[in-house]
Design a protein around this motif. Sequence first.
Motif, PDB file in Angstrom:
ATOM      1  N   GLU A  98      36.673  11.653  61.153  1.00  0.00           N
ATOM      2  CA  GLU A  98      35.457  11.644  61.964  1.00  0.00           C
ATOM      3  C   GLU A  98      35.373  10.404  62.853  1.00  0.00           C
ATOM      4  O   GLU A  98      34.795  10.438  63.938  1.00  0.00           O
ATOM      5  N   LEU A  99      35.958   9.300  62.408  1.00  0.00           N
ATOM      6  CA  LEU A  99      35.906   8.068  63.195  1.00  0.00           C
ATOM      7  C   LEU A  99      36.678   8.197  64.507  1.00  0.00           C
ATOM      8  O   LEU A  99      36.379   7.504  65.476  1.00  0.00           O
ATOM      9  N   ASP A 101      36.577  10.571  66.472  1.00  0.00           N
ATOM     10  CA  ASP A 101      35.763  11.269  67.469  1.00  0.00           C
ATOM     11  C   ASP A 101      34.846  10.318  68.233  1.00  0.00           C
ATOM     12  O   ASP A 101      34.197  10.723  69.200  1.00  0.00           O
ATOM     13  N   ILE A 102      34.787   9.052  67.815  1.00  0.00           N
ATOM     14  CA  ILE A 102      33.939   8.078  68.504  1.00  0.00           C
ATOM     15  C   ILE A 102      34.551   7.767  69.871  1.00  0.00           C
ATOM     16  O   ILE A 102      35.740   7.432  69.955  1.00  0.00           O
ATOM     17  N   TRP A 105      36.686   4.265  70.870  1.00  0.00           N
ATOM     18  CA  TRP A 105      37.228   3.750  69.621  1.00  0.00           C
ATOM     19  C   TRP A 105      38.305   4.693  69.085  1.00  0.00           C
ATOM     20  O   TRP A 105      39.365   4.231  68.633  1.00  0.00           O
ATOM     21  N   GLY A 106      38.042   5.997  69.132  1.00  0.00           N
ATOM     22  CA  GLY A 106      39.003   6.951  68.614  1.00  0.00           C
ATOM     23  C   GLY A 106      40.321   6.899  69.356  1.00  0.00           C
ATOM     24  O   GLY A 106      41.400   6.951  68.747  1.00  0.00           O
TER      25      GLY A 106
END
Length: 225
Positions: A98-99, A101-102, A105-106
């Motif tokens: 899920e991180l 998807d930022i 950042w991703g």
Amino acid sequence: MIYLRNAAFYLVFYLGSVFVTTAALASLAISRDAFRRRVENWSGLQRWCVRHLLGCEVRIENQSVQRAVLYAVKHESFFEAIDAPTLFDTPAVFAKKELFDIPLWGRAALAYGLVPVARGEGARTLKAMIRAAKATIADGRPLVIFPEGTRVPHGQRGGLQAGFAGLYKMLGLPVIPVAVDSGPIYHRGVKRRGTITYRFGEEIPPGLPRAEVEARVLDAINALN
């Protein structure tokens, strides 16, 4: 004084993070090494802010020679996650899918070589993780995993995610457990002065039964509780 220290920390670290992250993404067009240095700058910025603005010490006990092993690190706060590129030499960190998807950042995480962990998506996803992990091993980078899968409050003993045993078995690497006691210092809100300690445990060889390796890892990463 504690509130002034926190105000200085949040201002410098988060404002600095915007600049360093932007510089990191911009450097992708230049070279991979330049990009990795900017990521390490961001991690180093947090370590500097913790020491000089919050007034905390970071102590490291029994750190081993870094090589192709799987480091299993206790997870009590965001500190150790952001600190990984400072503590280890260009680590490949397993992180929640899920991180990635930022926005921004991703993209940066994938470019640095972090390995997405998709829980509950079956054997195909696990095999994709293994392929990504083996590619980083071939590049001479250590692997870092937070085997509890989430932050566990200091003093509590969480369980290990099921995927840890699968990675251990399929990678065939030794495991070095790392305890850390950042929880009482690095709160989500008001952060406090004190000492954050990393304690590197004894190397655990590959090929052990699941129950034994999980018990040894759990004992070692909770050594500072």
